[in-house]
Write a protein that holds these residues in place. Sequence first.
Motif, PDB file in Angstrom:
ATOM      1  N   GLN A 693     -20.437 -38.894  68.045  1.00  0.00           N
ATOM      2  CA  GLN A 693     -20.635 -39.663  67.279  1.00  0.00           C
ATOM      3  C   GLN A 693     -21.550 -39.176  66.759  1.00  0.00           C
ATOM      4  N   ARG A 694     -21.608 -38.723  65.243  1.00  0.00           N
ATOM      5  CA  ARG A 694     -22.921 -38.317  64.688  1.00  0.00           C
ATOM      6  C   ARG A 694     -22.942 -38.684  63.631  1.00  0.00           C
ATOM      7  N   ILE A 695     -23.512 -38.992  62.788  1.00  0.00           N
ATOM      8  CA  ILE A 695     -24.308 -39.742  61.500  1.00  0.00           C
ATOM      9  C   ILE A 695     -24.948 -38.906  60.615  1.00  0.00           C
ATOM     10  N   LEU A 696     -23.769 -38.507  59.737  1.00  0.00           N
ATOM     11  CA  LEU A 696     -24.052 -37.582  58.861  1.00  0.00           C
ATOM     12  C   LEU A 696     -24.524 -37.720  57.535  1.00  0.00           C
ATOM     13  N   ALA A 697     -24.920 -39.597  57.523  1.00  0.00           N
ATOM     14  CA  ALA A 697     -25.134 -39.765  56.288  1.00  0.00           C
ATOM     15  C   ALA A 697     -26.269 -41.506  56.494  1.00  0.00           C
ATOM     16  N   GLU A 698     -27.169 -41.929  56.136  1.00  0.00           N
ATOM     17  CA  GLU A 698     -27.817 -42.687  56.251  1.00  0.00           C
ATOM     18  C   GLU A 698     -26.944 -43.698  54.670  1.00  0.00           C
TER      19      GLU A 698
END
Length: 717
Positions: A693-698
């Motif tokens: 799981q990666r955070i693409l945008a805050e």
Amino acid sequence: GVGKCSEVNTQQNSNLEESHVENIDIESSDSNRATNDDEKMETDVAATREAREAQIAAMIASFDTAPTYKPYVPPEEVNDNTLIGSSSALNEGSQNGTTSMNNAPYDNDISNIKHNLPITSSITLSPGSNSFTSSDGANTPLQASSAVATLCFEPSGSRLVAGHRDGTIRFYDFHGMKPTAPNADSNSSSEVIYAPFRIVDSDNDPLDQTGRHVLTAIGPSPTGSQWIVGTTSSQPKVLDREARSTIYHFCKGDNYVTDASNTKGHTAGVTGVAFHPLLKDICWTCGLDGSIRQWDLSGKGRMQFGKLICQKVLAKCKNEKGQRTQIVSCLGAHPSGRKLVVGTACGSIQIWNCFGGMVSSRPLGAVYSAHGGTKPVTFVAFSTNGERIVSRSDLDDTVRVWDAVKMERGVGLSHRKFANGNRGGDGQHPPSILLAICLGLPALNESATCAFSPDGKTICAGTSVDRGATNDFGKLKFYRLPEEEKRPKTSKGDGATKSYKEGKKTAMLEPVLTLDVAKGASVLGVSWHPKLNQIAFGTSNGTIQVLFDRNLSTKGAIIPSARTIRQSDGLSELLRSRAPTGSASLLTSSSANANIIVPNALPLFREEPRATRKTKERERKDPELTKLPQPPVTGGIKTGSGAGGGVSFTQYVVESTNYIQNKNIAGKDPREELFKYSEGKSYVAAAYEGDVQRILAEKTVEEEEEEMKPKKKSRTG
């Protein structure tokens, strides 16, 4: 029966007695004949012995006498190519001024003492083979019977060059000539002819694709090492002495430029060419564009696309009204090389200066309407001392002689200046300028010329015949120029000067000698060599004849005239008749077997010679053997961000790619070298890391837009 047998025996006995008597008579006659033969033999032997003894006695007696030496006198050979043969022919010719050259035997006792003309002997030069074709790709047949357009001697006199109207140049070498018998289809009436050693097609220039051109003028350099050739095209050329290569091709001018001084070459056909009489690197040309141009052949001249650019324009010829005119004559150079004379289409003769940096528009001297009206002047030339000028027109039957010095003093001289009756013998020009007019010289061709004798006192010119007049003869005429009268010394105010001017008239000359030289053909070009004292002339049927005198002339045509035709033996004729033909002749031809090749002479076994300094310099200049490297950039001008001054583009590429260190790739594995570029790098591994799981945008897009909007300030009252 017994009676018959006795009669037979009696008859046999009588026959035997008769035969015995006959044998006795024969033996007696044989013995008498043998006795007579023996007596005669003894008498002959005695007479022979007495004669031999007398010879021995005379020889012994000669030992006591003083020796005497007599010079060897070679026997006089009959020459079929002589001109004036017997005393009767000479006397008949001297009465009416006409002498025939045909089939007159040579007589050594006859000498032309009165006029000292080299006309007692001649040789005939054949134009060559009829099967010669052009080399421009069209294979145009070049006929050997084409008219001679121009001819000239080499300065040393060892060679003669002739240009024909079919576009070929023929070279004759007097030292290497061999006499041959003429062919059946030859136009020559002589029994011995001499062929050229080389035939050059003037249209073999790959840079010139304008088609075939007629030769108009040929001129040798003062050293004889080069030939300048002018044709009906606008681009002359310079050939080497052997005509094996073209040294210079001249540049063509721009036809759309009206001012001839602003063009790099001629824009119309060339009519005259000449080398400087003293400088081998300077030559001049003139053409129908009305300009006289100077060219530099020293190698310092400017070039454009491999062709030489004109060094400077000497003159632009104009007519009497100041309008542009054409130069239709050859180019005559003064012996000192300081002046040039040309003839124009408007009928004027103009003398121009060869020095000066500016383009001259005013001649040193000029005569307009030289041959009457607007008749074009098709030939002009200086005398050997440069004091006289001879001119000729193809629309006039005369040759005119002018005073060059006085022509320069009367600049702009025209026939209107003498409209008050002060005219010469022709009704136009004063006798002080027009010295003589030679009559009876019809010229139906613009190639007709004339020549001065070495002393400048005699003029030789040929006549033309109408086309189809096969029974008429083309004639060669000689004119003796009058001696210049000395002006009387008078005191000031005396009327002797005025009477001298009024009494002087232009001389009307008749020929002192006329030779019938060409049957059914016109005599065109004439050249008189000053050193050899020999006359060469070309005819309209393509043949050339050289006249000479064994006492007055030296070398030249005298050398080949002493040779005879080599007689062929029976074995040579047999081998020639059985020689193979077709493609088989190429394998057994004399040219194929002319050289005997030994094994050590083959390139496989031959040792290369050591290169000398001259060989290295010659190879360095050859663009095929050595390639000149690209010189470095000079001046310190940068060609890019990575290249500095003094570095060429090739050097920059080599240095930037580190080619010098990586150029040695022998013994290396290409796969290992490629794997070096992928060490520590992975372009596809991130796709196979699993469910990460990666955070693409805050923040979302709407939140970012709200933050970017400016906050409204509240108003306070």
